[in-house]
Each structure stands twice: as structure tokens, then as C-alpha cells.
Enzyme design. Structure first.
Site, PDB file in Angstrom:
ATOM      1  N   ASP A  28      10.821  -3.102  -0.453  1.00  0.00           N
ATOM      2  CA  ASP A  28       9.542  -3.477   0.154  1.00  0.00           C
ATOM      3  C   ASP A  28       9.810  -3.935   1.593  1.00  0.00           C
ATOM      4  O   ASP A  28      10.721  -4.719   1.856  1.00  0.00           O
ATOM      5  CB  ASP A  28       8.891  -4.606  -0.654  1.00  0.00           C
ATOM      6  CG  ASP A  28       7.433  -4.798  -0.301  1.00  0.00           C
ATOM      7  OD1 ASP A  28       6.575  -4.629  -1.181  1.00  0.00           O
ATOM      8  OD2 ASP A  28       7.137  -5.136   0.876  1.00  0.00           O
ATOM      9  N   ILE A  29       9.007  -3.439   2.512  1.00  0.00           N
ATOM     10  CA  ILE A  29       9.215  -3.702   3.936  1.00  0.00           C
ATOM     11  C   ILE A  29       8.811  -5.127   4.326  1.00  0.00           C
ATOM     12  O   ILE A  29       9.244  -5.631   5.363  1.00  0.00           O
ATOM     13  CB  ILE A  29       8.453  -2.641   4.796  1.00  0.00           C
ATOM     14  CG1 ILE A  29       9.112  -2.456   6.145  1.00  0.00           C
ATOM     15  CG2 ILE A  29       6.987  -2.955   4.918  1.00  0.00           C
ATOM     16  CD1 ILE A  29      10.455  -1.806   6.097  1.00  0.00           C
ATOM     17  N   GLU A  87      -3.199  -3.143  -1.834  1.00  0.00           N
ATOM     18  CA  GLU A  87      -2.919  -2.729  -0.457  1.00  0.00           C
ATOM     19  C   GLU A  87      -2.612  -1.241  -0.368  1.00  0.00           C
ATOM     20  O   GLU A  87      -3.119  -0.544   0.521  1.00  0.00           O
ATOM     21  CB  GLU A  87      -1.744  -3.556   0.090  1.00  0.00           C
ATOM     22  CG  GLU A  87      -1.419  -3.300   1.543  1.00  0.00           C
ATOM     23  CD  GLU A  87      -0.145  -4.031   1.979  1.00  0.00           C
ATOM     24  OE1 GLU A  87       0.101  -5.177   1.529  1.00  0.00           O
ATOM     25  OE2 GLU A  87       0.619  -3.433   2.761  1.00  0.00           O
ATOM     26  N   HIS A  92       2.763   1.566  -7.986  1.00  0.00           N
ATOM     27  CA  HIS A  92       4.108   1.047  -7.725  1.00  0.00           C
ATOM     28  C   HIS A  92       4.336  -0.225  -8.507  1.00  0.00           C
ATOM     29  O   HIS A  92       3.427  -1.028  -8.702  1.00  0.00           O
ATOM     30  CB  HIS A  92       4.343   0.798  -6.222  1.00  0.00           C
ATOM     31  CG  HIS A  92       3.303  -0.039  -5.557  1.00  0.00           C
ATOM     32  ND1 HIS A  92       2.067   0.446  -5.205  1.00  0.00           N
ATOM     33  CD2 HIS A  92       3.306  -1.342  -5.184  1.00  0.00           C
ATOM     34  CE1 HIS A  92       1.356  -0.514  -4.632  1.00  0.00           C
ATOM     35  NE2 HIS A  92       2.087  -1.618  -4.623  1.00  0.00           N
ATOM     36  N   HIS A  94       6.445  -3.685  -8.509  1.00  0.00           N
ATOM     37  CA  HIS A  94       7.244  -4.613  -7.699  1.00  0.00           C
ATOM     38  C   HIS A  94       8.327  -5.211  -8.591  1.00  0.00           C
ATOM     39  O   HIS A  94       8.020  -5.791  -9.635  1.00  0.00           O
ATOM     40  CB  HIS A  94       6.384  -5.786  -7.197  1.00  0.00           C
ATOM     41  CG  HIS A  94       5.324  -5.433  -6.205  1.00  0.00           C
ATOM     42  ND1 HIS A  94       5.499  -5.578  -4.844  1.00  0.00           N
ATOM     43  CD2 HIS A  94       4.052  -4.983  -6.363  1.00  0.00           C
ATOM     44  CE1 HIS A  94       4.379  -5.226  -4.207  1.00  0.00           C
ATOM     45  NE2 HIS A  94       3.480  -4.861  -5.113  1.00  0.00           N
TER      46      HIS A  94
END
Ligand code: AMP
Length: 129
Positions: A28-29, A87, A92, A94
Site C-alpha cells: 500500500d502506497i 477509495e 482488495h 488489506h
């Protein structure tokens, strides 16, 4: 086309941790903690519970292996798992190395250098079977 599909097609870069025919995992960025990883089906689908039971089970199976590798690679009490998607409307999971509850709250963020991202991705990738 979602931003994650752009990562999957190579249009935009990512710090990749793992990949097979159906899934990709990358850092994750904007991580909650060092090693925060996203596991993403290559086939773009909005919501996790719109997946077939089979696709959902495969996603969990792939996520299991990635979580095990994170647990070895990143010092933490445990790996937390969360699915949100508000978002980025592309399924996805996490996977977050956590020590305190706040690590799961998507409020406090850590900032990492490019080199730290590269190092973390390589370390997690090296722990995959
Ligand atoms: P959510 O859709 O609420 O589960 O959150 C989307 C997550 O994707 C956030 O934690 C973002 O930091 C992360 N994210 C957004 N764009 C990128 C990107 N280009 N590379 C890696 N992670 C991203």
C-alpha cells in the site's frame, strides 16, 4: 479502469510482493504500518461479496500465503486483515502488520522512502514459498 488495473497492466508502478495468474500483492502506497500489503484479483470487480464463492476462497487462499510471509518478514504482534474498498472500487484485501489497535484504523499513516518500500517488498517476497 481502476488504478489497481493500471498497476496490473503495468501502466503505473507498484512495489510488488507476489503474483500468480489470478492475483497480485503489492505494498500500500499510504501504509498504516510498515509492510501494509494489498492483495488484488486481476479481474476487476467492485465489491468483495460480488465475487463467486470460488473466487472469494481463492483470494483468501492467496492472501493466507502472503500474510504468512509478512508475519515472518516484518516484526509485529500479528497480521490484521481488512476489506474496505471505499477509495478504490476494485476488490482488495488489506494485510497489515499490527502492534496496536490504531494500526487497523486507517488514521495514523507511516511514510516510507522509495528504498524502504523496495526493501520491504523484497523481504516479504523472499519469505514466500
Ligand atoms: P480502500 O479502497 O478504502 O480500501 O483504500 C484503498 C487503499 O489503496 C488505500 O489504503 C490507499 O493507500 C491504497 N492505494 C491507492 N492507490 C494506490 C497505489 N497506486 N498503489 C498502492 N496502494 C494504493
Amino acid at each position: 479502469m481502476s488504478i489497481f488495473t493500471k498497476i496490473i497492466t503495468g501502466e503505473i508502478p507498484s512495489y510488488k510482493v507476489a503474483e500468480n495468474d489470478d492475483f497480485v500483492a503489492f505494498l500500500d502506497i499510504n501504509p498504516n504500518a510498515k509492510g501494509h500489503t494489498l492483495v488484488v484479483p486481476k479481474k476487476e470487480e467492485n465489491k468483495i461479496f460480488d465475487l463467486s464463492k470460488e473466487a472469494y476462497a481463492s483470494l483468501m487462499d492467496f492472501s493466507y500465503d502472503v500474510a504468512k510471509a509478512i508475519e515472518i518478514a516484518v516484526p509485529c504482534k500479528r497480521v490484521g486483515m481488512s476489506v474496505i474498498g471505499l477509495e478504490v472500487p476494485h476488490v482488495h484485501v488489506h494485510l497489515i502488520p499490527i502492534n496496536i489497535m490504531a494500526d487497523m484504523q486507517f488514521v495514523q499513516k507511516v511514510s516510507l522512502t522509495h528504498e524502504e518500500f523496495v526493501g520491504l517488498a523484497a523481504k516479504i517476497a523472499s519469505k514466500l514459498g
